[in-house]
Scaffold this motif. Structure first.
Motif, short mmCIF file in Angstrom:
data_model
loop_
_atom_site.label_atom_id
_atom_site.label_comp_id
_atom_site.label_asym_id
_atom_site.label_seq_id
_atom_site.Cartn_x
_atom_site.Cartn_y
_atom_site.Cartn_z
N ARG A 119 0.82 -1.21 0.00
CA ARG A 119 0.00 0.00 0.00
C ARG A 119 0.86 1.26 0.00
N ILE A 154 -3.40 -4.52 -4.95
CA ILE A 154 -3.23 -3.18 -4.38
C ILE A 154 -2.12 -2.42 -5.10
N GLU A 158 -2.64 0.93 -7.54
CA GLU A 158 -2.01 2.18 -7.12
C GLU A 158 -0.91 2.64 -8.09
#
Length: 333
Positions: A119, A154, A158
Motif C-alpha cells: 500500500r 493493491i 495504485e
C-alpha cells in the motif's frame, strides 16, 4: 466524511436519490445512474441501505432494512466475504457520509507487513516483508485481505510498478482473482489509469479479456475512466473491443453513457469496433448518448460517423430516443 446520515435521510427526499449505504458508508452513486437510476437493474437500492441485499445476492425488498438496527451480525462467513467484495468495488464512488448507528460484522483485519508495504509503494520495505515471511504465499489468511484483494491487486491499482515486479517475482499469479470482486491486477491497473503497470502485466501474458464480477473487462473500465494510453495498450495487447457485458454494452456504449468524448475518439481512431454496434435492446452508443443527454458524447459519435437512422427494438432512432427522454441538448431541430 462530510456528514452523518440516518436511514430516514436516505429516502431520497433530500435530493440524495442516487446515494445508497453499504456496510455503514453512504456513497454517491450518481455516476452509476445506468444501474441505480430509473430503469436500472439496481434501482431498488437507491436511497437505501443495500448491505444485506448485496451480501446475499438478493433483490428482495424484504432484505432491505427499514430501521438502523440491522447490523448484519447474522450474515454467514461467505456473505460477509461477498459484502467485503462489494465494499471494494464501491471504492470508485465518492463517500458522502456514514450510516448513523451502524455496526458491521465485517470488521477490518490488521494488515500484514506485506500488505502495508504494498500500500505504501515502498519497494525495499516490501522486499524485507517478503523475506521476513517466506511462507506468506501459502497462507490464504495472509495472501488476501478482508476485501478479497492480494498485495498485487493493491500495488497494481495504485500504479506501483516496482512493487508489482517484486510481488510477481515472489510467485504471485499475474492473473490472480480478487476473491470477491473477481478483479485481476490488470483490471485494477486499467481502472487506476496506470499504463506502465498494465503494459508490464500484458508483456507477461496477463489476460486482457478477464472480467470482474460485474462482467466488465479492463477495456470497459479504461473507456469509462478516459484512460487513453491504457486503452491503446489494451487494444495493442489483444483486448476485444467488440465484447459486450450482460446488457450487450461494449466499451463504446460505456464511453457514451459516461459522456467521455475522448474515449470515443480514441476507440474510433484505433478502429477497434463498429461504431454502430447494438446492445441487447438494439441501442447503439448514439442511442444512449441521446437518452442520457450526453451532448459531448453525441457529437463525438456523429463526428465519427455513427448512424442516426438505426432503430432500436422499440423502433426508435437516436434522435427520437433523445426526444422521448426529454434530452433537448441532443435533439437537433
Amino acid at each position: 466524511l462530510n456528514v452523518v446520515l440516518s436511514n430516514s435521510t436516505l429516502s431520497g427526499e433530500d435530493g440524495r436519490e442516487l446515494c445508497l449505504a453499504l456496510n455503514g458508508i453512504v456513497y454517491d452513486v450518481s455516476s452509476g445512474s445506468q444501474h441505480y437510476g430509473k430503469g436500472g437493474g439496481y434501482r431498488l437500492f437507491a436511497g437505501r441501505d443495500a448491505s444485506r441485499c448485496l451480501a446475499k445476492g438478493s433483490l428482495d425488498e424484504a432484505d432491505i432494512p427499514t430501521l438502523v438496527t440491522d447490523n448484519l451480525v447474522d450474515l454467514t462467513e461467505d456473505e460477509v466475504g461477498t459484502l467485503k467484495g462489494w465494499v471494494q468495488m464501491f471504492s470508485k464512488y465518492p463517500r458522502v457520509g456514514v450510516l448513523e448507528g451502524f455496526i458491521s460484522s465485517a470488521a477490518e483485519v490488521e494488515p500484514t507487513k506485506v500488505f502495508a508495504a504494498a500500500r505504501s509503494g515502498k519497494t525495499e520495505d516490501l522486499r524485507q516483508a517478503l523475506k521476513g515471511d517466506p511462507d506468506w504465499l501459502k497462507d490464504e489468511d495472509k495472501l488476501y485481505d478482508d476485501t478479497g484483494a492480494t498485495p498485487l491487486h493493491i500495488a497494481a491499482s495504485e500504479g506501483y510498478l516496482e512493487c508489482v515486479k517484486v510481488l510477481l517475482e515472489s510467485g504471485v499469479d499475474k492473473d490472480i482473482l480478487n476473491l470477491a470482486s473477481k478483479e485481476t491486477p490488470l483490471i485494477g491497473a486499467a481502472r487506476g489509469d496506470h499504463a506502465e503497470v498494465l503494459k508490464y502485466l500484458l508483456s507477461l501474458g496477463a489476460d486482457p479479456e478477464a472480467k470482474d464480477a460485474m462482467g466488465y473487462t479492463s477495456l470497459i473500465h479504461a473507456s469509462m475512466h478516459v484512460s487513453l494510453k491504457v486503452m491503446e495498450e489494451l487494444i495493442k495487447g489483444g483486448a476485444d473491443a467488440t465484447y459486450g457485458d450482460a446488457e450487450g454494452w461494449t466499451c463504446l456504449h460505456w464511453a457514451a453513457a459516461k459522456d467521455t468524448p475522448k474515449s470515443i475518439d480514441k476507440l474510433c481512431q484505433l478502429n477497434a469496433l463498429d461504431v454502430d454496434a447494438q446492445d441487447k435492446a438494439g441501442n447503439t452508443s448514439l442511442h444512449w448518448a441521446g437518452k442520457y443527454g450526453n451532448a459531448n458524447a453525441y457529437k463525438a459519435l456523429v463526428k465519427n460517423k455513427a448512424s442516426e437512422t438505426i432503430l432500436n427494438s422499440e423502433g426508435e432512432a437516436p434522435q427520437l430516443a433523445a426526444e422521448k427522454a426529454h434530452q433537448t441538448d441532443c435533439v437537433i431541430s
